[in-house]
Design a protein around this motif. Structure first.
Motif, PDB file in Angstrom:
ATOM      1  N   ASP A 172       0.827  -1.206   0.000  1.00  0.00           N
ATOM      2  CA  ASP A 172       0.000   0.000   0.000  1.00  0.00           C
ATOM      3  C   ASP A 172       0.861   1.255   0.000  1.00  0.00           C
ATOM      4  O   ASP A 172       1.967   1.270   0.548  1.00  0.00           O
ATOM      5  CB  ASP A 172      -0.898   0.035   1.244  1.00  0.00           C
ATOM      6  N   THR A 173       0.309   2.299  -0.591  1.00  0.00           N
ATOM      7  CA  THR A 173       0.917   3.628  -0.530  1.00  0.00           C
ATOM      8  C   THR A 173      -0.135   4.606  -0.028  1.00  0.00           C
ATOM      9  O   THR A 173      -1.232   4.682  -0.602  1.00  0.00           O
ATOM     10  CB  THR A 173       1.436   4.082  -1.910  1.00  0.00           C
ATOM     11  N   TRP A 174       0.193   5.313   1.049  1.00  0.00           N
ATOM     12  CA  TRP A 174      -0.720   6.268   1.658  1.00  0.00           C
ATOM     13  C   TRP A 174      -0.234   7.695   1.424  1.00  0.00           C
ATOM     14  O   TRP A 174       0.945   7.993   1.592  1.00  0.00           O
ATOM     15  CB  TRP A 174      -0.823   6.031   3.170  1.00  0.00           C
ATOM     16  N   LYS A 175      -1.148   8.563   1.039  1.00  0.00           N
ATOM     17  CA  LYS A 175      -0.853   9.984   1.003  1.00  0.00           C
ATOM     18  C   LYS A 175      -1.087  10.547   2.400  1.00  0.00           C
ATOM     19  O   LYS A 175      -2.187  10.419   2.941  1.00  0.00           O
ATOM     20  CB  LYS A 175      -1.756  10.692  -0.009  1.00  0.00           C
ATOM     21  N   VAL A 176      -0.061  11.131   2.990  1.00  0.00           N
ATOM     22  CA  VAL A 176      -0.172  11.640   4.358  1.00  0.00           C
ATOM     23  C   VAL A 176      -1.034  12.903   4.366  1.00  0.00           C
ATOM     24  O   VAL A 176      -0.761  13.865   3.652  1.00  0.00           O
ATOM     25  CB  VAL A 176       1.214  11.943   4.951  1.00  0.00           C
ATOM     26  N   ILE A 177      -2.101  12.857   5.167  1.00  0.00           N
ATOM     27  CA  ILE A 177      -2.963  14.020   5.373  1.00  0.00           C
ATOM     28  C   ILE A 177      -2.934  14.346   6.861  1.00  0.00           C
ATOM     29  O   ILE A 177      -3.315  13.520   7.692  1.00  0.00           O
ATOM     30  CB  ILE A 177      -4.403  13.745   4.908  1.00  0.00           C
ATOM     31  N   LEU A 178      -2.469  15.523   7.214  1.00  0.00           N
ATOM     32  CA  LEU A 178      -2.399  15.952   8.607  1.00  0.00           C
ATOM     33  C   LEU A 178      -3.564  16.885   8.926  1.00  0.00           C
ATOM     34  O   LEU A 178      -4.097  17.559   8.035  1.00  0.00           O
ATOM     35  CB  LEU A 178      -1.082  16.685   8.872  1.00  0.00           C
ATOM     36  N   PRO A 179      -3.975  16.943  10.193  1.00  0.00           N
ATOM     37  CA  PRO A 179      -4.953  17.959  10.591  1.00  0.00           C
ATOM     38  C   PRO A 179      -4.444  19.345  10.219  1.00  0.00           C
ATOM     39  O   PRO A 179      -3.234  19.597  10.241  1.00  0.00           O
ATOM     40  CB  PRO A 179      -5.041  17.782  12.112  1.00  0.00           C
ATOM     41  N   GLN A 182       2.640  -6.552   9.560  1.00  0.00           N
ATOM     42  CA  GLN A 182       2.546  -5.276   8.849  1.00  0.00           C
ATOM     43  C   GLN A 182       3.771  -4.431   9.132  1.00  0.00           C
ATOM     44  O   GLN A 182       4.330  -4.482  10.241  1.00  0.00           O
ATOM     45  CB  GLN A 182       1.302  -4.498   9.288  1.00  0.00           C
ATOM     46  N   GLU A 183       4.162  -3.652   8.138  1.00  0.00           N
ATOM     47  CA  GLU A 183       5.275  -2.732   8.316  1.00  0.00           C
ATOM     48  C   GLU A 183       5.016  -1.471   7.493  1.00  0.00           C
ATOM     49  O   GLU A 183       4.344  -1.514   6.469  1.00  0.00           O
ATOM     50  CB  GLU A 183       6.594  -3.370   7.873  1.00  0.00           C
ATOM     51  N   GLY A 184       5.550  -0.351   7.981  1.00  0.00           N
ATOM     52  CA  GLY A 184       5.356   0.914   7.292  1.00  0.00           C
ATOM     53  C   GLY A 184       4.588   1.896   8.159  1.00  0.00           C
ATOM     54  O   GLY A 184       4.612   1.812   9.391  1.00  0.00           O
ATOM     55  N   LEU A 185       3.898   2.824   7.534  1.00  0.00           N
ATOM     56  CA  LEU A 185       3.115   3.815   8.261  1.00  0.00           C
ATOM     57  C   LEU A 185       1.800   3.182   8.696  1.00  0.00           C
ATOM     58  O   LEU A 185       0.865   3.058   7.915  1.00  0.00           O
ATOM     59  CB  LEU A 185       2.850   5.040   7.373  1.00  0.00           C
ATOM     60  N   LEU A 186       1.715   2.788   9.962  1.00  0.00           N
ATOM     61  CA  LEU A 186       0.522   2.127  10.480  1.00  0.00           C
ATOM     62  C   LEU A 186      -0.405   3.099  11.198  1.00  0.00           C
ATOM     63  O   LEU A 186      -1.536   2.741  11.541  1.00  0.00           O
ATOM     64  CB  LEU A 186       0.918   0.990  11.427  1.00  0.00           C
ATOM     65  N   ALA A 187       0.059   4.312  11.464  1.00  0.00           N
ATOM     66  CA  ALA A 187      -0.789   5.334  12.074  1.00  0.00           C
ATOM     67  C   ALA A 187      -1.626   6.014  10.998  1.00  0.00           C
ATOM     68  O   ALA A 187      -1.226   6.092   9.833  1.00  0.00           O
ATOM     69  CB  ALA A 187       0.071   6.367  12.798  1.00  0.00           C
ATOM     70  N   THR A 188      -2.792   6.491  11.385  1.00  0.00           N
ATOM     71  CA  THR A 188      -3.616   7.324  10.516  1.00  0.00           C
ATOM     72  C   THR A 188      -3.320   8.765  10.879  1.00  0.00           C
ATOM     73  O   THR A 188      -3.740   9.252  11.929  1.00  0.00           O
ATOM     74  CB  THR A 188      -5.109   7.005  10.705  1.00  0.00           C
ATOM     75  N   LYS A 189      -2.585   9.457  10.045  1.00  0.00           N
ATOM     76  CA  LYS A 189      -1.969  10.716  10.447  1.00  0.00           C
ATOM     77  C   LYS A 189      -2.952  11.876  10.587  1.00  0.00           C
ATOM     78  O   LYS A 189      -2.610  12.893  11.188  1.00  0.00           O
ATOM     79  CB  LYS A 189      -0.850  11.095   9.471  1.00  0.00           C
ATOM     80  N   PHE A 190      -4.174  11.760  10.045  1.00  0.00           N
ATOM     81  CA  PHE A 190      -5.126  12.846  10.272  1.00  0.00           C
ATOM     82  C   PHE A 190      -5.907  12.666  11.577  1.00  0.00           C
ATOM     83  O   PHE A 190      -6.771  13.468  11.912  1.00  0.00           O
ATOM     84  CB  PHE A 190      -6.081  13.059   9.085  1.00  0.00           C
ATOM     85  N   ASN A 191      -5.606  11.601  12.343  1.00  0.00           N
ATOM     86  CA  ASN A 191      -6.201  11.437  13.673  1.00  0.00           C
ATOM     87  C   ASN A 191      -5.461  12.310  14.680  1.00  0.00           C
ATOM     88  O   ASN A 191      -4.237  12.231  14.803  1.00  0.00           O
ATOM     89  CB  ASN A 191      -6.140   9.976  14.116  1.00  0.00           C
ATOM     90  N   LEU A 228       2.121   5.662  15.854  1.00  0.00           N
ATOM     91  CA  LEU A 228       2.119   4.260  16.254  1.00  0.00           C
ATOM     92  C   LEU A 228       3.386   3.589  15.732  1.00  0.00           C
ATOM     93  O   LEU A 228       4.028   4.097  14.806  1.00  0.00           O
ATOM     94  CB  LEU A 228       0.880   3.553  15.692  1.00  0.00           C
ATOM     95  N   PRO A 229       3.764   2.428  16.303  1.00  0.00           N
ATOM     96  CA  PRO A 229       4.948   1.712  15.800  1.00  0.00           C
ATOM     97  C   PRO A 229       4.799   1.384  14.314  1.00  0.00           C
ATOM     98  O   PRO A 229       3.685   1.286  13.792  1.00  0.00           O
ATOM     99  CB  PRO A 229       4.973   0.433  16.649  1.00  0.00           C
ATOM    100  N   ASN A 230       5.921   1.195  13.644  1.00  0.00           N
ATOM    101  CA  ASN A 230       5.875   0.907  12.204  1.00  0.00           C
ATOM    102  C   ASN A 230       5.865  -0.591  11.902  1.00  0.00           C
ATOM    103  O   ASN A 230       6.040  -0.991  10.750  1.00  0.00           O
ATOM    104  CB  ASN A 230       7.027   1.595  11.468  1.00  0.00           C
ATOM    105  N   THR A 231       5.640  -1.418  12.922  1.00  0.00           N
ATOM    106  CA  THR A 231       5.465  -2.855  12.697  1.00  0.00           C
ATOM    107  C   THR A 231       4.345  -3.370  13.597  1.00  0.00           C
ATOM    108  O   THR A 231       4.087  -2.827  14.671  1.00  0.00           O
ATOM    109  CB  THR A 231       6.742  -3.669  13.001  1.00  0.00           C
ATOM    110  N   ARG A 232       3.700  -4.427  13.140  1.00  0.00           N
ATOM    111  CA  ARG A 232       2.638  -5.070  13.934  1.00  0.00           C
ATOM    112  C   ARG A 232       2.565  -6.534  13.556  1.00  0.00           C
ATOM    113  O   ARG A 232       2.557  -6.893  12.368  1.00  0.00           O
ATOM    114  CB  ARG A 232       1.288  -4.389  13.680  1.00  0.00           C
ATOM    115  N   PHE A 233       2.512  -7.399  14.572  1.00  0.00           N
ATOM    116  CA  PHE A 233       2.463  -8.844  14.373  1.00  0.00           C
ATOM    117  C   PHE A 233       1.147  -9.370  14.942  1.00  0.00           C
ATOM    118  O   PHE A 233       0.776  -9.051  16.070  1.00  0.00           O
ATOM    119  CB  PHE A 233       3.652  -9.502  15.075  1.00  0.00           C
TER     120      PHE A 233
END
Length: 400
Positions: free
Chosen positions: A178-185, A233-242, A256-261
């Protein structure tokens, strides 16, 4: 993102026991055949939710959302000279949603780009069935795209059935890139202290899953299946507009951490009580390294109204512990390395109950239309202890 998780869970709940009843109407004999349409499936659902714990506004605020999802599937098949079966499955899904909480990313706008969005997700899968060795090989590709997200997925699988057809083992590997476009508040877009990601950056998120299943026919009335999944999972796991509000009332973007098992294991059992009643049950235990432990139990009695129709009442209970990075609004400490106020990661329990009606072709077709082989309509009501509730109604048609 929450929209996709909840609607997917609702659809999985409503149709978890339906399965695809592919009809091999091919005559016996080793004659090569042309590619033919085996079946066409159409599914459409309407979903609506409400709550007051929006992660976009720091764990407080409207979670009102509506989603209309439509899915088209075409399954093609042919036999080769050795009577082995080749199947092609083409699928196209389209979601259209509106989200009041997403519109709070920039509350100064009348409606932002994230308030309303469309997600398109096509996929194609191929399977090869060798009936002499009772093995199935399959693989496929998928794509998904919307305003701030693009995904490419791939899967490969293998299944083996016993000689007496009473046992089957399957393994399936999946990967999503996946590729996410970062959207900040809006108020954090020029904040240099948030160096985790900057507004309009493109960030990767990769997911890998390995699924294992062993099904067994115990007797003519009872069937079970053991299920296990390993996910990473690895990468940007946070939702940055939260948003996350701290004890000093300052605000930051979710981190959030950049990995999840993840490890879920489950067991499914179907019991045919008599000619009229079937009871389907399911239990799953889930663990991940963010300290979430959860239990899922579902129970679905189905009653056969006629030779061609049935009525069901599916029910599901879910309970999870709190992720170690979650806290409510204004409760996070400034020293926290990771932080979220997304109530999907909080401690909660939920219940979902529904109604379902299923009818198959009675030789006259459904609604006197010969091509319609089956018709399903399902309704589900979902509620959880943090106040979120939702309704979903789903219509499914199968054409032969």
């Amino acid at each position: 993102m929450k929209k996709r998780l909840i609607t997917a869970a609702c659809l999985a709940f409503l149709f978890s026991h339906q399965g695809k009843a592919q009809n091999d109407s091919v005559t016996s004999g080793y004659k090569k055949q042309k590619l033919k349409i085996e079946e066409v499936n159409f599914i459409s659902s309407y979903y609506t939710q409400n709550g007051n714990n929006s992660a976009v506004t720091g764990g407080e605020g409207t979670e009102k959302l509506t989603d209309i999802a439509t899915n088209f599937e075409v399954i093609l098949s042919k036999r080769d000279l050795r009577n082995n079966l080749h199947s092609l499955d083409f699928n196209l899904g389209i979601d259209s949603y509106t989200s009041a909480s997403s519109d709070k990313i920039d509350p100064n706008t009348v409606t932002s780009a994230s308030y309303q969005d469309i997600r398109i997700y096509p996929s194609a899968n191929y399977s090869y069935t060798n009936e002499e060795t009772k093995t199935v090989l399959n693989g496929g590709l998928s794509f998904s795209a919307e305003y701030d997200y693009f995904s490419i997925g791939a899967n490969v699988g293998f299944a083996k059935t016993s000689k007496d057809n009473n046992r089957e083992f399957s393994v399936k590997g999946m990967a999503f890139f996946d590729t996410w476009k970062v959207i900040l508040p809006i108020e954090l877009r020029n904040n240099p202290s948030d160096n985790d990601a900057r507004h309009n950056d493109s960030k990767p998120r990769n997911s890998y899953n390995l699924g294992l299943a062993l099904s067994q026919v115990i007797n003519k009335n009872f069937q079970i299946a053991l299920l296990a999944d390993i996910g990473y999972q690895e990468g940007l796991l946070a939702t940055k507009f939260n948003r996350v509000y701290f004890e000093d009332l300052s605000v930051r973007s979710e981190k959030l951490p950049n990995t999840r098992f993840k490890i879920p294991i489950g067991i499914r059992g179907n019991y045919f009580l008599n000619d009229k009643i079937v009871i389907r049950t399911f239990y799953r235990y889930y663990y991940d390294n963010w300290n979430i432990n959860s239990h899922t139990f579902s129970f679905e009695p189905s009653y056969k109204l006629t030779e061609f129709s049935s009525f069901s009442i599916p029910y599901r209970f879910y309970q999870q512990s709190q992720a170690k990075y979650f806290d409510a609004k204004n409760q996070h400490e400034l020293t926290n390395e990771y932080y979220t106020s997304d109530y999907d990661l909080s401690k909660f329990s939920s219940n979902m109950i529904g109604l379902g009606y299923h009818v198959v072709d009675s030789n006259k077709g459904i609604f006197n239309i010969k091509r319609i082989h089956s018709f399903d309509i399902r309704y589900g009501y979902y509620t959880r202890t943090d106040g979120l509730d939702s309704h979903i109604i789903t219509l499914a048609l199968q054409f032969k």
